[in-house]
Scaffold this active site. Structure first.
Site, PDB file in Angstrom:
ATOM      1  N   ASP A  28       9.702  -6.549   0.985  1.00 61.49           N
ATOM      2  CA  ASP A  28       8.768  -7.667   1.087  1.00 61.49           C
ATOM      3  C   ASP A  28       7.459  -7.376   0.354  1.00 61.49           C
ATOM      4  OD1 ASP A  28       8.009 -10.252   2.435  1.00 61.49           O
ATOM      5  OD2 ASP A  28       6.470  -8.962   3.297  1.00 61.49           O
TER       6      ASP A  28
ATOM      7  N   GLU B 183      11.028  -8.652  -3.533  1.00 65.81           N
ATOM      8  CA  GLU B 183      10.361  -9.949  -3.470  1.00 65.81           C
ATOM      9  C   GLU B 183       9.036  -9.750  -4.210  1.00 65.81           C
ATOM     10  OE1 GLU B 183       7.662 -13.033  -1.587  1.00 65.81           O
ATOM     11  OE2 GLU B 183       7.765 -11.027  -0.730  1.00 65.81           O
TER      12      GLU B 183
END
Length: 635
Positions: free
Chosen positions: A315, A368
């Protein structure tokens, strides 16, 4: 020191590795471990707290009394406090009471390496070990075939606590219940992988799990650690890979968490310009500190080792690798070369990926990463960050923007829908329609579609058809596959009642068939990241809002012809140029009546003609469905 017996799981070699940031299995040493010492059952505790004056283990076994069990500090300046406490065993709750050299405040902290945590809002750690027997040997043996970059990779992204709820009890499904319901659902929908939004223990539900306090513990909201292992095992039994969202970028300031752990900035960077995230009001890991790097890489390997996880979606990578991420001028300092790259974070990311792939070559790491940072998914040996894949955020934004436009204006925006093919092969891209796109007033995916209800569903079908025939791997957030109208709400179940209505049932079946098309046709997945897997036929028919292209696998016989019509007009007698003569069969059509379409389909085989078109020697005439996608294959 009280009833603590001097004992250690650490060797001198372990300590040297830890200090140098190269100990990648710290979960085997730090934390709490049930052991037998001289015939006596008990628990060994070890915690890193170099700025502590003293460290006590307090828990339900000593009435939370800090005088009872004080740990011993190691002599080797590692900052590790440790010791064996007899009679303490599995299920005991505890914290560390830390008296700091830096602050007069008494500090109570959860164990950073705890394998289980109390159910929030309680915050204590729990001594835990399990003897779970895995049944996924067959999956692990063949995982490389299912998980490599030439295999179909279609991911169903799930927030476990809100996927489905027991309405009468107003609660989420447990890990055991998910092992039945969710596993069979993902299998029925023909996804190849499932991705869980963070399941590591977190204190605050509205964070969706992205503010973690228990990095080594699956959340107790849904059951015990071994029950989470059972869920993973069940997915593997059914041939489905499991990916975890993993957050090495930041952590919350909760009193029992990692922040100011021993009174000092132990895990976070001391400089607020590098150590505090203004958007998320959270602390940023100190990637310059060896022990912190070892903590994070050990955590990544922990889930791959102990829970047989098949991939990590990392993330907020952009927030890690840029010093000026979400900061105005004056709120960040350039690196030694005058740039805005966080060199230590970049070094950490490379080391992370190198270590993961060295130890588990058949898993994937997925970034990401929302910027144009170069070579995110290229090997570190040639200067890349080393991820297996990267989310294609540009494709996601351009596509949703294009499809939200009224169809009569699309002819003026043809370049927006074709632009992604200009750079799609610069990275190993995954095409995501994720949770971030259906929250905070952005609307649901179907809620963005223009027109009446029929047009909305037709738009949705052609959008997903275009997505699944576009180069790259795929990710859909839960609810997208049933065309949920409402934005996602983490407190509520998905709107499963929509499946009482045919448009939603038909759309669900469409997604299942689309996954099957993707899985069964090598041309759609065998060369996903290279120009050799794609070739334009025509991208400039903006007047009709039509584009057509080949998708190719290693074998020419697998080649597919894909035609997308983004207008509301059915185009009869539409000519398409092709590279060779033969007989073509339409193998997929999003406008089929079984999907709720108008059934402008081509059931009969079509023979090519030697008519020059689209700079091709041969061509054929077909009918294009309105707001539809057609896929053809040579017989």
């Amino acid at each position: 020191m009280g009833n603590v017996i001097a004992y250690s799981l650490f060797t001198d070699f372990d300590i040297n590795l830890f200090k140098s940031g190269k100990h990648y299995r710290l979960y085997e040493k730090l934390g709490s471990h049930c052991v037998v010492l001289d015939g006596q059952n008990g628990t060994y505790f070890a915690v890193w707290a170099p700025s502590a004056e003293s460290v006590s283990v307090i828990g339900d076994f000593n009435y939370w009394n800090e005088e009872e069990h004080q740990l011993n500090v190691r002599w080797d300046s590692s900052g590790i406090w440790e010791g064996f406490i007899p009679y303490v065993g599995k299920g005991s709750t505890y914290k560390y009471k830390i008296n700091s050299k830096i602050t007069p405040e008494n500090i109570e902290k959860a164990d950073p390496f705890a394998r289980r945590c109390e159910h929030p809002p309680k915050t204590a750690s729990i001594v835990w070990e399990d003897d779970y027997h895995w049944d996924d040997e067959e999956w692990l043996k063949n995982r490389g075939e299912k998980n490599n970059l030439k295999a179909p990779y279609s991911v169903y992204e799930v927030h476990l606590t809100s996927w489905k709820k027991k309405v009468e009890e107003n609660r989420s499904l447990s890990y055991f219940e998910l092992a039945e319901d969710l596993v069979q659902y993902v299998k029925k929908m023909n996804f190849t992988h499932v991705e869980f939004m963070p399941i590591m223990e977190f204190p605050y539900d509205p964070s969706w799990g992205y503010q973690i306090t228990g990095y080594f513990a699956p959340t107790s909201r849904l059951g015990y650690p071994e029950e989470f292992k059972y869920l993973v095992d069940k997915f593997h039994e059914n041939g489905i890979g499991v990916i975890l969202d993993w957050v090495p970028s930041h952590f919350p300031e909760d009193a029992h968490g990692l922040g100011k752990f021993d009174g000092s900035c132990l895990y976070e960077h001391t400089d607020l310009k590098k150590g505090y995230h203004p958007d998320w009001k959270s602390l940023i890991f100190n990637y310059e500190r060896n022990e912190v790097r070892a903590f994070l890489i050990s955590n990544a390997l922990f889930w791959l080792d102990q829970y047989h996880i098949d991939g990590l979606r990392v993330d907020a990578v952009a927030s890690m690798i840029y010093l000026d991420y979400s900061r105005d001028e004056g709120e960040w300092d350039p690196n030694v070369f005058g740039g805005n790259e966080n060199l230590e974070a970049i070094s950490f990311v490379k080391e992370l990926n190198e270590t993961v792939y060295l130890n588990y070559p058949d898993v994937q790491t997925i970034a990401e990463e929302s910027t144009a940072f170069p070579m995110v998914s290229k090997p570190t040996s040639i200067g890349g960050l080393g991820f297996g894949m990267k989310w294609m955020m540009g494709w996601m934004h351009d596509t949703l923007d294009y499809f939200s436009k009224d169809t009569i204006y699309r002819k003026f925006h043809q370049n927006e829908i074709t632009f992604s093919l200009a750079y799609v092969f610069t990275e190993n891209f995954m095409l995501p329609l994720s949770h971030d796109e259906v929250v905070y007033g952005k609307n649901s995916i179907i809620g963005r579609m223009p027109g009446d209800e029929w047009q909305r569903f037709a738009n949705l079908r052609v959008l997903y058809g275009y997505m699944f025939t576009h180069p790259g791997t795929k990710l859909l957030f839960m609810g997208n596959e049933i065309a949920q109208y409402e934005e996602w709400d983490f407190q509520s179940s998905l709107d499963w009642n929509l499946l009482e209505f045919f448009p939603h049932i038909n759309f669900q079946n469409y997604i299942s068939d689309l996954n099957l098309l993707y899985k069964e046709n090598k041309a759609l997945h065998e060369i996903p990241f290279s120009q050799e897997g794609f070739e334009w036929i025509s991208y400039d028919d903006n007047e009709n809002s039509v584009m057509s292209y080949y998708r190719k696998g290693d074998n020419e016989k697998d080649k597919l012809i894909v035609i997308c019509n983004f207008s509301t007009n059915a185009l009869i007698n539409y000519r398409i140029g092709v590279y060779k003569e033969g007989i073509l069969e339409e193998i997929f059509n999003s406008d089929a009546s079984k999907y709720g379409g108008s059934n402008v389909v081509n059931e009969d085989p079509i023979e090519t003609e030697q008519v020059l078109f689209h700079n091709q020697t041969f061509s054929f005439i077909t009918s294009l469905p309105p707001l539809g996608i057609s896929v053809y294959k040579y017989q």
